[in-house]
Design an enzyme around this catalytic site. Structure first.
Site, PDB file in Angstrom:
ATOM      1  N   ALA A 155       0.868  -1.188   0.000  1.00 22.10           N
ATOM      2  CA  ALA A 155       0.000   0.000   0.000  1.00 22.10           C
ATOM      3  C   ALA A 155       0.901   1.233   0.000  1.00 22.10           C
ATOM      4  CB  ALA A 155      -0.966  -0.013   1.181  1.00 22.10           C
TER       5      ALA A 155
ATOM      6  N   GLY B   1       5.519   8.398   1.369  1.00 21.93           N
ATOM      7  CA  GLY B   1       6.470   8.128   2.458  1.00 21.93           C
ATOM      8  C   GLY B   1       7.428   7.008   2.071  1.00 21.93           C
ATOM      9  N   HIS B   2       6.863   5.915   1.524  1.00 15.89           N
ATOM     10  CA  HIS B   2       7.721   4.812   1.070  1.00 15.89           C
ATOM     11  C   HIS B   2       8.623   5.279  -0.067  1.00 15.89           C
ATOM     12  CE1 HIS B   2       4.116   2.482   2.612  1.00 15.89           C
ATOM     13  NE2 HIS B   2       5.106   1.979   3.329  1.00 15.89           N
TER      14      HIS B   2
ATOM     15  N   GLN C  94       3.290  -9.721  13.140  1.00 11.61           N
ATOM     16  CA  GLN C  94       3.368  -8.457  13.884  1.00 11.61           C
ATOM     17  C   GLN C  94       1.989  -7.853  14.154  1.00 11.61           C
ATOM     18  OE1 GLN C  94       5.711  -6.525  10.577  1.00 11.61           O
ATOM     19  NE2 GLN C  94       4.648  -4.697  11.268  1.00 11.61           N
TER      20      GLN C  94
ATOM     21  N   GLY D  52      11.287   4.760   8.289  1.00  6.87           N
ATOM     22  CA  GLY D  52      10.699   6.090   8.495  1.00  6.87           C
ATOM     23  C   GLY D  52      10.615   6.424   9.977  1.00  6.87           C
TER      24      GLY D  52
END
Ligand code: PAF
Length: 281
Positions: free
Chosen positions: A32, A36-37, A61, A148
């Site tokens: 997705a 940012g990625h 997780q 990040g």
């Protein structure tokens, strides 16, 4: 862009790249993909010859089955977004077993970092993160790994993991990518309704206001201000607000308690859990 479904094929390619002296950057993701990625991939592309981007929604997780079920999966879009990049290898396995080939446990002792904030609210979450990141590091053998700052606590966990296993990888923590109105970019943002999306920038606003109060109010007073500001929106339900030392996430009582201090927030907005943080000093 070259796309791999099998870790063995990726390992083989990385062996060749290493033999020809290429530096490998790694951007692990759960897909997705958003700006940012992309900013992490750009940072890697600047520093390394080849970037590996993994796209893998890691079940171990997620401490909440609903969250795992609703986590956005947009592989076709993600691949389209990455298609324009040169020197990028994308690893998106179909099978969990392609990453988890053994049931070894790679989780390491985290001290206070393993007790507070995300660790307290999402029991087992960081064990899952450590187990997947160690496995991905073993496959990719990166020179540099890009994470990040939005997942501030996760960055500290990865630092511990690298130190514990003496992994020859340099951890690069990149700035939080934000929408124009300040909302931290997150794959979960697409799950916000238009009304929720309109409220969400209040989280970053509260953090900015907190930064203005450093040295004017005590950390506890700042924390209460943030909480009150957030609670003025009926739909925003804070899980925690912490003002802590950046190194170990111990709470601070005075601004002189630590050289560097961070404010971390997690709120629920409808069904979506949003996290953000700001370095206060
Ligand atoms: O930050 C994330 O997206 C995930 O926790 C990571 C690092 C890709 C591990 O699954």
């Amino acid at each position: 862009m070259i796309f791999y479904k099998l870790s063995d094929d990726l390992r083989e390619e990385i062996k060749h790249l290493r033999a020809s002296g290429k530096r490998i950057g790694f951007v692990p993701t759960m897909g997705a993909l958003h700006q940012g990625h992309i900013s992490l991939i750009q940072a890697s592309a600047l520093a390394c010859d080849v970037t590996v981007c993994s796209i893998f929604v890691n079940p171990s997780q997620f401490n909440n089955a609903e969250d795992l079920k609703h986590y956005p999966r947009t592989l076709a879009n993600d691949l389209e977004l990455l298609a324009g990049f040169k020197n990028i290898l994308v690893y998106a396995p179909d099978e969990v077993n392609d990453v988890y080939k053994t049931d070894e446990n790679f989780a390491v002792e985290l001290g206070n970092i393993g007790l507070v904030m995300e660790a307290a609210f999402r029991p087992g979450h960081f064990n899952g993160v450590m187990n997947v990141v160690k496995r991905l590091f073993d496959i990719v053998t990166p020179d540099m790994a890009f994470f990040g700052q939005k997942d501030f606590q996760q960055c500290l966990v990865i630092k511990k993991l690298i130190n514990h296993y003496l992994l020859p990888v340099e951890l690069k923590i990149c700035p939080i990518a934000r929408e124009e109105d300040g909302l931290a970019m997150s794959s979960r943002n697409v799950r916000l309704s238009p009304a929720e999306r309109a409220i969400a920038p209040a989280i970053f606003k509260a953090l900015m206001h907190a930064k203005e109060q450093v040295n004017l109010l005590t950390p506890d007073e700042v924390k209460n201000r943030i909480l009150n500001e957030l609670k003025s929106y009926r739909q925003l339900v804070p899980e925690y607000v912490e003002i802590s030392e950046t190194e170990n996430l111990l709470p601070v009582e005075s601004w002189n308690d630590a050289r560097n201090i961070v404010a971390c927030i997690t709120v629920k907005l409808g069904a979506v859990r949003l996290i953000d943080n700001i370095i206060l000093k």
